[in-house]
Each structure stands twice: as C-alpha cells, then as structure tokens.
Scaffold this motif. Structure first.
Motif, PDB file in Angstrom:
ATOM      1  N   ARG A  85       0.920  -0.757   0.165  1.00 51.54           N
ATOM      2  CA  ARG A  85      -0.291   0.119  -0.063  1.00 51.54           C
ATOM      3  C   ARG A  85       0.913   0.643  -0.158  1.00 51.54           C
ATOM      4  NH1 ARG A  85      -1.715  -3.779   3.504  1.00 51.54           N
ATOM      5  NH2 ARG A  85      -4.417  -4.227   3.291  1.00 51.54           N
ATOM      6  N   SER A  86       0.111   2.696  -0.440  1.00 48.41           N
ATOM      7  CA  SER A  86       0.697   3.443   0.575  1.00 48.41           C
ATOM      8  C   SER A  86      -0.182   4.449   0.261  1.00 48.41           C
ATOM      9  CB  SER A  86       1.481   3.691  -1.684  1.00 48.41           C
ATOM     10  OG  SER A  86       2.319   5.072  -1.084  1.00 48.41           O
ATOM     11  N   ILE A  87      -0.199   5.982   0.118  1.00 47.53           N
ATOM     12  CA  ILE A  87      -0.757   6.960   0.146  1.00 47.53           C
ATOM     13  C   ILE A  87      -1.151   7.715  -1.316  1.00 47.53           C
ATOM     14  CG2 ILE A  87      -0.583   6.895   2.626  1.00 47.53           C
ATOM     15  CD1 ILE A  87       0.716   9.637   2.458  1.00 47.53           C
ATOM     16  N   ASP A  88      -1.791   8.279  -1.187  1.00 41.36           N
ATOM     17  CA  ASP A  88      -2.002   9.068  -2.602  1.00 41.36           C
ATOM     18  C   ASP A  88      -1.829  10.672  -1.980  1.00 41.36           C
ATOM     19  OD1 ASP A  88      -4.421   9.867  -1.559  1.00 41.36           O
ATOM     20  OD2 ASP A  88      -5.592   9.115  -2.615  1.00 41.36           O
ATOM     21  N   GLU A  89      -1.587  11.554  -2.971  1.00 44.03           N
ATOM     22  CA  GLU A  89      -1.498  13.377  -2.701  1.00 44.03           C
ATOM     23  C   GLU A  89      -1.844  13.484  -1.719  1.00 44.03           C
ATOM     24  OE1 GLU A  89      -3.781  12.581  -6.525  1.00 44.03           O
ATOM     25  OE2 GLU A  89      -1.677  12.102  -6.035  1.00 44.03           O
ATOM     26  N   ASN A  90      -3.446  13.594  -1.385  1.00 44.93           N
ATOM     27  CA  ASN A  90      -4.373  13.331  -0.716  1.00 44.93           C
ATOM     28  C   ASN A  90      -4.601  12.943   0.922  1.00 44.93           C
ATOM     29  OD1 ASN A  90      -5.542  15.259  -2.676  1.00 44.93           O
ATOM     30  ND2 ASN A  90      -6.396  13.929  -3.179  1.00 44.93           N
ATOM     31  N   GLY A  91      -3.759  12.174   0.959  1.00 45.93           N
ATOM     32  CA  GLY A  91      -3.157  11.085   2.507  1.00 45.93           C
ATOM     33  C   GLY A  91      -4.537  10.335   2.085  1.00 45.93           C
ATOM     34  N   LYS A  92      -4.847   9.936   1.248  1.00 44.43           N
ATOM     35  CA  LYS A  92      -5.640   8.657   1.377  1.00 44.43           C
ATOM     36  C   LYS A  92      -5.383   7.360   0.911  1.00 44.43           C
ATOM     37  CE  LYS A  92      -9.386   6.102  -0.751  1.00 44.43           C
ATOM     38  NZ  LYS A  92     -10.359   6.467  -2.120  1.00 44.43           N
ATOM     39  N   THR A  93      -4.837   6.427   1.691  1.00 46.53           N
ATOM     40  CA  THR A  93      -4.497   4.994   1.512  1.00 46.53           C
ATOM     41  C   THR A  93      -5.230   4.104   0.357  1.00 46.53           C
ATOM     42  OG1 THR A  93      -4.381   4.828   4.194  1.00 46.53           O
ATOM     43  CG2 THR A  93      -4.063   2.775   2.492  1.00 46.53           C
ATOM     44  N   ILE A  94      -3.926   3.487  -0.221  1.00 49.86           N
ATOM     45  CA  ILE A  94      -4.026   3.572  -1.771  1.00 49.86           C
ATOM     46  C   ILE A  94      -3.648   1.329  -1.815  1.00 49.86           C
ATOM     47  CG2 ILE A  94      -4.686   5.207  -2.895  1.00 49.86           C
ATOM     48  CD1 ILE A  94      -1.393   5.444  -4.387  1.00 49.86           C
ATOM     49  N   ASP A  95      -4.293   0.715  -2.792  1.00 48.25           N
ATOM     50  CA  ASP A  95      -3.647  -0.443  -2.664  1.00 48.25           C
ATOM     51  C   ASP A  95      -2.401   0.279  -3.802  1.00 48.25           C
ATOM     52  OD1 ASP A  95      -4.180  -2.181  -0.209  1.00 48.25           O
ATOM     53  OD2 ASP A  95      -6.502  -1.621  -1.961  1.00 48.25           O
ATOM     54  N   LEU A  96      -1.062  -1.200  -3.669  1.00 44.32           N
ATOM     55  CA  LEU A  96      -0.115  -1.073  -4.480  1.00 44.32           C
ATOM     56  C   LEU A  96      -0.517  -2.100  -5.641  1.00 44.32           C
ATOM     57  CD1 LEU A  96       2.602  -0.365  -2.938  1.00 44.32           C
ATOM     58  CD2 LEU A  96       1.446   1.400  -4.353  1.00 44.32           C
ATOM     59  N   PRO A  97      -0.555  -2.021  -7.419  1.00 49.05           N
ATOM     60  CA  PRO A  97      -0.599  -3.132  -8.185  1.00 49.05           C
ATOM     61  C   PRO A  97       0.518  -3.850  -7.468  1.00 49.05           C
ATOM     62  CG  PRO A  97       0.241  -1.084  -9.555  1.00 49.05           C
ATOM     63  CD  PRO A  97      -0.285  -0.952  -7.980  1.00 49.05           C
ATOM     64  N   GLU A  98      -0.532  -5.160  -8.333  1.00 51.56           N
ATOM     65  CA  GLU A  98       0.340  -6.356  -7.617  1.00 51.56           C
ATOM     66  C   GLU A  98       1.766  -6.266  -8.624  1.00 51.56           C
ATOM     67  OE1 GLU A  98      -1.377 -10.505  -7.097  1.00 51.56           O
ATOM     68  OE2 GLU A  98      -2.585  -9.179  -6.352  1.00 51.56           O
ATOM     69  N   GLU A  99       2.943  -6.823  -8.075  1.00 50.80           N
ATOM     70  CA  GLU A  99       4.664  -6.981  -8.751  1.00 50.80           C
ATOM     71  C   GLU A  99       3.929  -7.951 -10.428  1.00 50.80           C
ATOM     72  OE1 GLU A  99       8.292  -6.373  -7.407  1.00 50.80           O
ATOM     73  OE2 GLU A  99       7.121  -4.552  -7.088  1.00 50.80           O
ATOM     74  N   ASN A 100       4.553  -8.376 -11.993  1.00 51.29           N
ATOM     75  CA  ASN A 100       4.204  -9.240 -11.818  1.00 51.29           C
ATOM     76  C   ASN A 100       5.633  -9.752 -12.628  1.00 51.29           C
ATOM     77  OD1 ASN A 100       1.396  -8.886 -12.666  1.00 51.29           O
ATOM     78  ND2 ASN A 100       1.423  -8.022 -14.415  1.00 51.29           N
ATOM     79  N   ASP A 101       6.175 -10.923 -12.372  1.00 51.10           N
ATOM     80  CA  ASP A 101       7.238 -11.513 -12.404  1.00 51.10           C
ATOM     81  C   ASP A 101       7.547 -11.469 -14.015  1.00 51.10           C
ATOM     82  OD1 ASP A 101       7.933 -10.993  -9.898  1.00 51.10           O
ATOM     83  OD2 ASP A 101       7.238 -13.006  -9.133  1.00 51.10           O
TER      84      ASP A 101
END
Length: 101
Positions: A85-101
């Motif tokens: 996860r991370s946060i967006d520019e508004n401080g909202k928690t967002i899920d990060l896309p899964e990494e593809n190998d």
C-alpha cells in the motif's frame, strides 16, 4: 578444597551460559526502520520509504505515515502492511498494483 573448585567451575559454566544466551538473543532482535533522531516517511503514490531527520519535514515526494500506522522495526506489522500500500497526494491509503514477474 575440592568442593570450592567444583562450585567455582559450576558458577563459571553458568555465567558462560548466560553470557552466550544474551549475545545470541541480542543478535536476533529486529532492526529499527530508522536510526536515532530520524523518523520513517512513505513515498507518495508508490512503493518505497526513507528516513527523515527529526528536525526536518519529509523530502519532496514523501509524506509521514498515518498516525498509528508507523513501522518501527523491519518486518513488523506496519512495515509489512505498507509493502502493498501507499498513500495518494490527498493522504488516502491506496493499494499498490501487484508486481508481475
């Protein structure tokens, strides 16, 4: 005299055992995310983190972790939480896309 030598030997072995236990348990402690006089910061919008000096604001592109969700040790509950996860520019928690190998 022999009893005194046995007692010393027993005490010496016990002290050696305690010393070894202390050293091996100290090595297994979790590493702190940041050093002294620093706090962890989260990269906005993507994976990544860094440490900022206590007397400075987060660097450009980084923000403070939300209150109560700050990782303190490598691989602790919040360190693992923010790996996906991370946060967006508004401080909202967002899920990060899964990494593809």
């Amino acid at each position: 005299m022999r009893t005194t030598n046995r007692l010393r030997t027993t005490l010496g072995l016990a002290l050696a055992g305690v010393t070894v236990t202390l050293f091996t348990s100290a090595c297994s402690m979790q590493d702190a995310v940041c050093g002294g006089d620093e706090y962890p910061v989260l990269r906005v919008g993507s994976a990544g983190s860094a440490c900022a000096s206590d007397d400075e604001e987060p660097p450009k592109g980084y923000a403070r972790y939300p209150e109560g969700k700050v990782p303190e040790h490598v691989d602790d509950k919040w360190d693992k939480y923010w790996q996906t996860r991370s946060i967006d520019e508004n401080g909202k928690t967002i899920d990060l896309p899964e990494e593809n190998d």
